[in-house]
Design a protein around this motif. Structure first.
Motif, PDB file in Angstrom:
ATOM      1  N   ASN A 175      16.646   7.512   6.286  1.00  0.00           N
ATOM      2  CA  ASN A 175      17.455   6.595   5.482  1.00  0.00           C
ATOM      3  C   ASN A 175      17.115   6.572   3.994  1.00  0.00           C
ATOM      4  N   LYS A 176      15.925   7.026   3.622  1.00  0.00           N
ATOM      5  CA  LYS A 176      15.448   6.874   2.255  1.00  0.00           C
ATOM      6  C   LYS A 176      16.413   7.440   1.219  1.00  0.00           C
ATOM      7  N   SER A 177      16.910   8.635   1.442  1.00  0.00           N
ATOM      8  CA  SER A 177      17.752   9.303   0.443  1.00  0.00           C
ATOM      9  C   SER A 177      19.173   8.741   0.378  1.00  0.00           C
ATOM     10  N   GLN A 178      19.547   7.921   1.366  1.00  0.00           N
ATOM     11  CA  GLN A 178      20.922   7.421   1.420  1.00  0.00           C
ATOM     12  C   GLN A 178      21.137   6.148   0.603  1.00  0.00           C
ATOM     13  N   TYR A 179      20.043   5.457   0.238  1.00  0.00           N
ATOM     14  CA  TYR A 179      20.159   4.165  -0.432  1.00  0.00           C
ATOM     15  C   TYR A 179      19.232   4.107  -1.640  1.00  0.00           C
ATOM     16  N   ASP A 180      19.560   3.212  -2.555  1.00  0.00           N
ATOM     17  CA  ASP A 180      18.744   3.090  -3.766  1.00  0.00           C
ATOM     18  C   ASP A 180      17.386   2.462  -3.478  1.00  0.00           C
ATOM     19  N   HIS A 181      17.343   1.532  -2.541  1.00  0.00           N
ATOM     20  CA  HIS A 181      16.089   0.883  -2.166  1.00  0.00           C
ATOM     21  C   HIS A 181      16.038   0.728  -0.652  1.00  0.00           C
ATOM     22  N   LEU A 182      14.837   0.822  -0.103  1.00  0.00           N
ATOM     23  CA  LEU A 182      14.651   0.686   1.341  1.00  0.00           C
ATOM     24  C   LEU A 182      13.440  -0.198   1.617  1.00  0.00           C
ATOM     25  N   PHE A 183      13.681  -1.302   2.334  1.00  0.00           N
ATOM     26  CA  PHE A 183      12.619  -2.246   2.660  1.00  0.00           C
ATOM     27  C   PHE A 183      12.446  -2.348   4.173  1.00  0.00           C
ATOM     28  N   ASP A 205      -0.085   0.714   4.222  1.00  0.00           N
ATOM     29  CA  ASP A 205      -0.324   1.770   3.233  1.00  0.00           C
ATOM     30  C   ASP A 205       0.451   3.037   3.595  1.00  0.00           C
ATOM     31  N   LYS A 206       0.471   3.388   4.869  1.00  0.00           N
ATOM     32  CA  LYS A 206       1.222   4.574   5.304  1.00  0.00           C
ATOM     33  C   LYS A 206       2.712   4.400   5.042  1.00  0.00           C
ATOM     34  N   ILE A 207       3.237   3.220   5.333  1.00  0.00           N
ATOM     35  CA  ILE A 207       4.669   2.980   5.173  1.00  0.00           C
ATOM     36  C   ILE A 207       5.096   3.141   3.715  1.00  0.00           C
ATOM     37  N   LEU A 208       4.293   2.639   2.797  1.00  0.00           N
ATOM     38  CA  LEU A 208       4.622   2.809   1.378  1.00  0.00           C
ATOM     39  C   LEU A 208       4.519   4.276   0.978  1.00  0.00           C
ATOM     40  N   ASN A 209       3.539   4.985   1.498  1.00  0.00           N
ATOM     41  CA  ASN A 209       3.406   6.413   1.199  1.00  0.00           C
ATOM     42  C   ASN A 209       4.552   7.221   1.775  1.00  0.00           C
ATOM     43  N   TRP A 210       5.133   6.750   2.880  1.00  0.00           N
ATOM     44  CA  TRP A 210       6.276   7.451   3.472  1.00  0.00           C
ATOM     45  C   TRP A 210       7.563   7.242   2.674  1.00  0.00           C
ATOM     46  N   GLY A 211       7.542   6.286   1.746  1.00  0.00           N
ATOM     47  CA  GLY A 211       8.695   6.132   0.877  1.00  0.00           C
ATOM     48  C   GLY A 211       9.374   4.789   0.871  1.00  0.00           C
ATOM     49  N   ALA A 212       8.906   3.838   1.671  1.00  0.00           N
ATOM     50  CA  ALA A 212       9.511   2.508   1.651  1.00  0.00           C
ATOM     51  C   ALA A 212       9.193   1.813   0.328  1.00  0.00           C
ATOM     52  N   ASP A 213      10.084   0.934  -0.112  1.00  0.00           N
ATOM     53  CA  ASP A 213       9.903   0.224  -1.379  1.00  0.00           C
ATOM     54  C   ASP A 213       9.184  -1.107  -1.215  1.00  0.00           C
ATOM     55  N   GLY A 214       8.960  -1.547   0.016  1.00  0.00           N
ATOM     56  CA  GLY A 214       8.260  -2.793   0.225  1.00  0.00           C
ATOM     57  C   GLY A 214       8.269  -3.183   1.686  1.00  0.00           C
ATOM     58  N   ILE A 215       7.405  -4.140   2.049  1.00  0.00           N
ATOM     59  CA  ILE A 215       7.252  -4.590   3.424  1.00  0.00           C
ATOM     60  C   ILE A 215       7.361  -6.098   3.469  1.00  0.00           C
ATOM     61  N   ILE A 216       8.167  -6.580   4.410  1.00  0.00           N
ATOM     62  CA  ILE A 216       8.379  -8.017   4.604  1.00  0.00           C
ATOM     63  C   ILE A 216       7.868  -8.362   5.997  1.00  0.00           C
ATOM     64  N   GLY A 217       6.714  -9.013   6.080  1.00  0.00           N
ATOM     65  CA  GLY A 217       6.090  -9.280   7.360  1.00  0.00           C
ATOM     66  C   GLY A 217       6.328 -10.683   7.881  1.00  0.00           C
ATOM     67  N   GLY A 218       6.219 -10.815   9.191  1.00  0.00           N
ATOM     68  CA  GLY A 218       6.367 -12.109   9.841  1.00  0.00           C
ATOM     69  C   GLY A 218       5.669 -12.120  11.182  1.00  0.00           C
ATOM     70  N   HIS A 219       5.730 -13.255  11.877  1.00  0.00           N
ATOM     71  CA  HIS A 219       5.234 -13.490  13.229  1.00  0.00           C
ATOM     72  C   HIS A 219       4.047 -14.435  13.271  1.00  0.00           C
ATOM     73  N   THR A 220       3.205 -14.480  12.246  1.00  0.00           N
ATOM     74  CA  THR A 220       1.965 -15.236  12.333  1.00  0.00           C
ATOM     75  C   THR A 220       2.173 -16.743  12.198  1.00  0.00           C
ATOM     76  N   HIS A 221       3.323 -17.170  11.684  1.00  0.00           N
ATOM     77  CA  HIS A 221       3.585 -18.591  11.400  1.00  0.00           C
ATOM     78  C   HIS A 221       2.579 -19.156  10.404  1.00  0.00           C
ATOM     79  N   ARG A 222       1.949 -18.293   9.666  1.00  0.00           N
ATOM     80  CA  ARG A 222       1.069 -18.643   8.560  1.00  0.00           C
ATOM     81  C   ARG A 222       1.352 -17.686   7.410  1.00  0.00           C
ATOM     82  N   ILE A 223       1.227 -18.176   6.195  1.00  0.00           N
ATOM     83  CA  ILE A 223       1.406 -17.304   5.040  1.00  0.00           C
ATOM     84  C   ILE A 223       0.148 -16.463   4.858  1.00  0.00           C
TER      85      ILE A 223
END
Length: 279
Positions: A175-183, A205-223
């Motif tokens: 998907n990386k090449s198809q869009y301007d940004h990928l999260f 760290d691997k995900i950013l190196n693979w080309g993603a522009d950012g990571i949005i995490g959840g599940h812990t119910h804590r910041i």
């Protein structure tokens, strides 16, 4: 400049069910309106005649669901994209997942991370603003000690998009090449912990190196911490935004108050959005 509000877990019902007003502070809604795009994790199944996932009931795991009539709140908050890759989107079974997607379609809210098969579950949610295309992919952890039982989508089976390294890497490359940004949405981490695990930081760290522009995490119910590197961000966990998790009667389904029950002193549970700004 495009402003994106990234907020935490959302579950629009429970003690809020039937409340048309005052379910969230007006200044929070106004703040959300100041952004161009708003994204969240919808951590529940949507359905009016709950048929709880039998596997989760046998395992005595929490069931989180919201009636269809309460989903409008997600739209009213201005949420444009939701991740369904989590351990509660399938809590009403395949029928509930189908209804969840159907109702989101009706409201014009885009979603990613779950589907009737692996092809659907791996499809990105794409938003275009000011001529800029922004895609979101979503994945749910597979480890029992992290998220419990979660059904994962296969070629012929409904479920979540699995957070395996190979799956994430291939999806980014596709998907990386198809869009301007990928999260990337990730549902991971130890519940009620304020810090990411070593495996989370390694994968991020691997995900950013693979080309993603950012990571949005959840599940812990804590910041959990925010890390910024080379103009890319990692939100390890955004915690709760609108998620009354204290009203889950463990290990039973979400609590819904009886008619006429006094909720005047009932503490609700919502947080404040984290913010990402794209240039």
């Amino acid at each position: 400049m495009i402003k994106i509000a990234c907020v935490g877990d959302v579950m629009p019902a429970s003690v809020h069910h039937g409340k048309k007003d005052n379910y969230i502070k007006s200044d929070v809604l106004e703040f959300l309106k100041s952004f161009d795009i708003r994204v969240a994790t919808l951590e529940c199944a949507i359905g009016d005649k709950p048929s709880f996932d039998p596997e989760k009931m046998v395992r005595k795991q929490d069931i989180v669901y919201a009636p269809t009539s309460d989903l409008y709140r997600v739209k009213e908050m201005g949420i444009d994209v939701v991740s369904l890759a989590n351990n509660h989107a399938f809590d009403l079974g395949e029928e509930g997942l189908i209804n969840t997607c159907k109702q989101l379609d009706k409201l014009g809210i885009k979603y990613c991370g779950a589907g009737l098969n692996s092809e659907e579950a791996s499809c990105p949610a794409v938003v275009t603003f000011a001529g800029v295309s922004i895609a979101f992919l979503a994945f749910c952890d597979w480890r029992m000690d992290t998220v419990g039982y979660v059904p994962f989508a296969t070629k012929n089976k409904a479920g979540m998009n699995e957070m395996r390294e190979k799956n994430i890497k291939e999806s980014i490359e596709k998907n990386k090449s198809q869009y301007d940004h990928l999260f990337i949405f990730l549902h991971w981490g130890v519940e009620y912990s304020y810090f990411p695990t070593p495996s989370m930081t390694t994968l991020a760290d691997k995900i950013l190196n693979w080309g993603a522009d950012g990571i949005i995490g959840g599940h812990t119910h804590r910041i959990q911490p925010l890390i910024s590197s080379h103009n890319k961000f990692i939100y390890f966990s955004l915690g709760n935004f609108f998620f009354p998790d204290r009203y889950i009667n463990k290990p039973r389904p979400t609590y819904y108050p009886s008619e006429g029950e006094d909720l005047s002193n009932c503490p609700y549970s919502y947080g404040w959005p984290y913010v990402s700004i794209l240039y």
